[in-house]
Design an enzyme around this catalytic site. Structure first.
Site, PDB file in Angstrom:
ATOM      1  N   ARG A   1      -0.863   9.305   1.555  1.00  0.00           N
ATOM      2  CA  ARG A   1      -2.209   9.776   1.239  1.00  0.00           C
ATOM      3  C   ARG A   1      -2.353  11.285   1.160  1.00  0.00           C
ATOM      4  NH1 ARG A   1      -5.539   5.446   4.755  1.00  0.00           N
ATOM      5  NH2 ARG A   1      -5.194   3.810   3.235  1.00  0.00           N
TER       6      ARG A   1
ATOM      7  N   GLU B   1       0.851  -1.196   0.000  1.00  0.00           N
ATOM      8  CA  GLU B   1       0.000   0.000   0.000  1.00  0.00           C
ATOM      9  C   GLU B   1       0.882   1.239   0.000  1.00  0.00           C
ATOM     10  OE1 GLU B   1      -2.939  -0.208   3.135  1.00  0.00           O
ATOM     11  OE2 GLU B   1      -4.120  -1.684   2.028  1.00  0.00           O
TER      12      GLU B   1
ATOM     13  N   HIS C   1      -8.804  10.532   2.470  1.00  0.00           N
ATOM     14  CA  HIS C   1      -8.456   9.441   1.550  1.00  0.00           C
ATOM     15  C   HIS C   1      -8.629   9.975   0.136  1.00  0.00           C
ATOM     16  CE1 HIS C   1      -8.217   5.587  -0.385  1.00  0.00           C
ATOM     17  NE2 HIS C   1      -7.885   5.040   0.765  1.00  0.00           N
TER      18      HIS C   1
END
Ligand code: FAD
Length: 480
Positions: free
Chosen positions: A270, A115, A231
């Site tokens: 992010r 990720e 996000h």
């Protein structure tokens, strides 16, 4: 059924953090209070990606710590980061042993996903329904424990202090509005996040920061409330909450396009990706996530495929409109390594807590880890007596203390719009001041109070750092 005494701890909230406290406390008794059933209303159930742990042969807790610290803009607490990343492999092993159906590869080793912000593949996952798999397994275990009295249908409203400023009880409210008190000298807040205070969020609508309001109203210290993670890829089709398109999609090769052109390295942390998406949208470009070239995308991400399908789109065939949405609160009620707050008898665990793991920005999949580690730390502390001497968290700045009064409450919709406008991805003093001024009138209401604390913290921090981006002060030597 437990016959509670004043020394029976009360755990508020039954997401992964609260469930972990109850599980780890056994055989010591506790009362677990939750508005819903054991897993309802918990963001823990919604986690898609998984839980981060340095398990791979090419990985180490030190590398995990470096990535965590870097994602948090170097604002995280070094000891907390080291402690939690070191604990992570064992946490995952124990969850696996408890029955969590983590995906395994051919050699029976855990399948680890990549990720954003992680330099190694280290996300243990159960398909793309990892949170549900983990939380259900722990909840099923808790349901078998005689030591836990689960009290459903109850919302915690207020904490009660004794004359010495220690926890003496808790006021609960049922769905009909009837209030009842519980006498207890120990309360653990596990009430989750605050994304529901924003108009655009991926969180359950019930994630309203109520634990923060309760704690702050009795003088508990809070920190970093302005570090709210957006996000970058929430599905932008007018749903509330906005369905999340997991970061793991980008890890698997999905790309971001603005009017058809790539504009950002999709695997950056992010805050960087969210700001890039926001800027493209502000410039009038339509931002899309394109996962069509990810091999077997619908089979690998069935939960996402179903979410996308319910919006009338196809993960394997369509480009998906996306926008940033509030996803996670890095700040919260400040706790020490034992999850003690600054108020004797009050602990905070999971997302409601500010543990120091995340600094200015959470590294993906570190929060389920934090829920387990902080929950276990609280349970270990609750079983002893040393907490009576107080913890390591300094006293709160009491200028934020506001009493809850019985005045009419503002509509939640209005609070959400104010926060969305004033405390969005890119912030200015002008917008923040406007938010503080309006919310200041309403601080008797818990949602408005937490919003006011967020906006006030953001206004007071002129830096542009981590998830807090001040566009008005950027030129004046900012850190981002
Ligand atoms: C869509 C989505 C995807 C995510 N994906 C990941 C991921 O892949 N990996 C990861 O690490 N993190 C992920 N996260 C974040 C992670 O899910 C949360 O940070 C974590 O689950 C928080 O756990 P918690 O137990 O603290 O809170 P929650 O799981 O939210 O539980 C809070 C509990 O408190 C209860 N509650 C709230 N207020 C009150 C009150 N006043 N009285 C009584 N009870 C109350 C709620 O009903 C609930 O039971 C994701 C979050 C979302 C929203």
């Amino acid at each position: 059924m437990i016959n509670p005494t004043k020394s029976t701890p009360v755990v508020v909230g039954s997401g992964l953090a609260g469930l972990t406290v109850a599980r780890a406390l056994a055989p010591q008794r506790c009362i677990l209070v939750t508005p819903d059933d054991l897993t309802g209303g918990a963001a823990s159930m919604w986690a898609q990606g998984g839980i981060a742990a340095a398990i791979g042969d090419d990985d180490s807790p030190e590398l995990h710590a470096v990535d965590t610290r870097r994602a948090g803009a170097d604002l995280g607490d070094t000891d907390t980061i080291a402690r939690m990343t070191a604990a992570a492999p064992d946490v995952v092993r124990r969850l696996h042993a408890l029955g969590v159906p983590f995906d395994v590869s051919a050699g029976q080793a855990l399948d680890l996903a990549l990720e954003g912000g992680h330099s190694r593949r280290r996300i243990a996952h159960a398909g793309d329904r990892s949170g549900a798999a983990i939380t259900r397994t722990v909840a099923e275990h808790v349901a078998t424990l005689d030591s836990v009295e689960v009290r459903t249908g109850l919302n915690a409203r207020r904490l009660v202090l004794d004359a010495d400023g220690r926890i003496a009880g808790l006021v609960l409210r049922d769905a009909s509005g009837t209030e009842e008190g519980i006498d207890t000298d120990r309360v653990v807040l596990a009430t989750g996040g605050l994304g529901g205070l924003f108009a655009h969020t991926t969180n359950p609508r019930t994630a309203l920061g109520e634990g923060i309001a309760m704690a702050a109203r009795v003088g508990a210290r809070t920190d970093d409330l302005h570090f709210v993670q957006f996000h970058p890829t929430a599905l932008d089709v007018g749903l509330d909450p906005m369905p999340l398109l997991t970061e793991a999609l980008r890890g698997a090769g999905a790309v971001l396009l603005a009017d058809g052109v790539r504009f950002v390295d999709e695997l950056q942390p992010r805050d960087v990706v969210a700001a890039a998406v926001w800027e493209q949208a502000q410039a009038g470009r339509r931002v899309m996530l394109d996962a069509r070239d990810v091999p077997q995308v619908a089979a690998r991400f069935p939960a996402v495929a179903a979410l996308v399908q319910s919006a009338g789109l196809d993960l394997a065939l369509d480009r998906l409109p996306v926008a940033p949405a509030v996803h996670y609160a890095m700040g919260g009620v400040t706790v020490d390594a034992r999850s003690r707050t600054s108020v004797p008898g009050l602990w905070a665990v999971g997302e409601v807590a500010r543990t120091g793991l995340h600094g200015g920005n959470r590294l993906a999949s570190n929060s389920l880890l934090e829920a387990v580690v902080s929950g276990e730390a609280a349970a270990a502390d609750l079983t002893g007596d040393s907490w009576r001497a107080g913890g390591d968290v300094p006293q709160a700045d009491r200028s934020g203390l506001r009493a809850a009064a019985g005045r009419p409450t503002p509509p939640l919709r209005e609070v959400r719009d104010i926060l969305q406008r004033g405390c969005g991805v890119l912030r200015t003093a002008h917008d923040l001041r406007a938010a503080v001024d309006v919310l200041d009138e309403w601080t008797h209401d818990d949602a408005a109070y937490v919003g006011w604390l967020i906006a006030r913290a953001a206004l007071a921090d002129p830096r542009s750092i981590g998830a807090h981006r001040r566009v008005d002060t950027r030129a004046a030597g900012s850190a981002a």
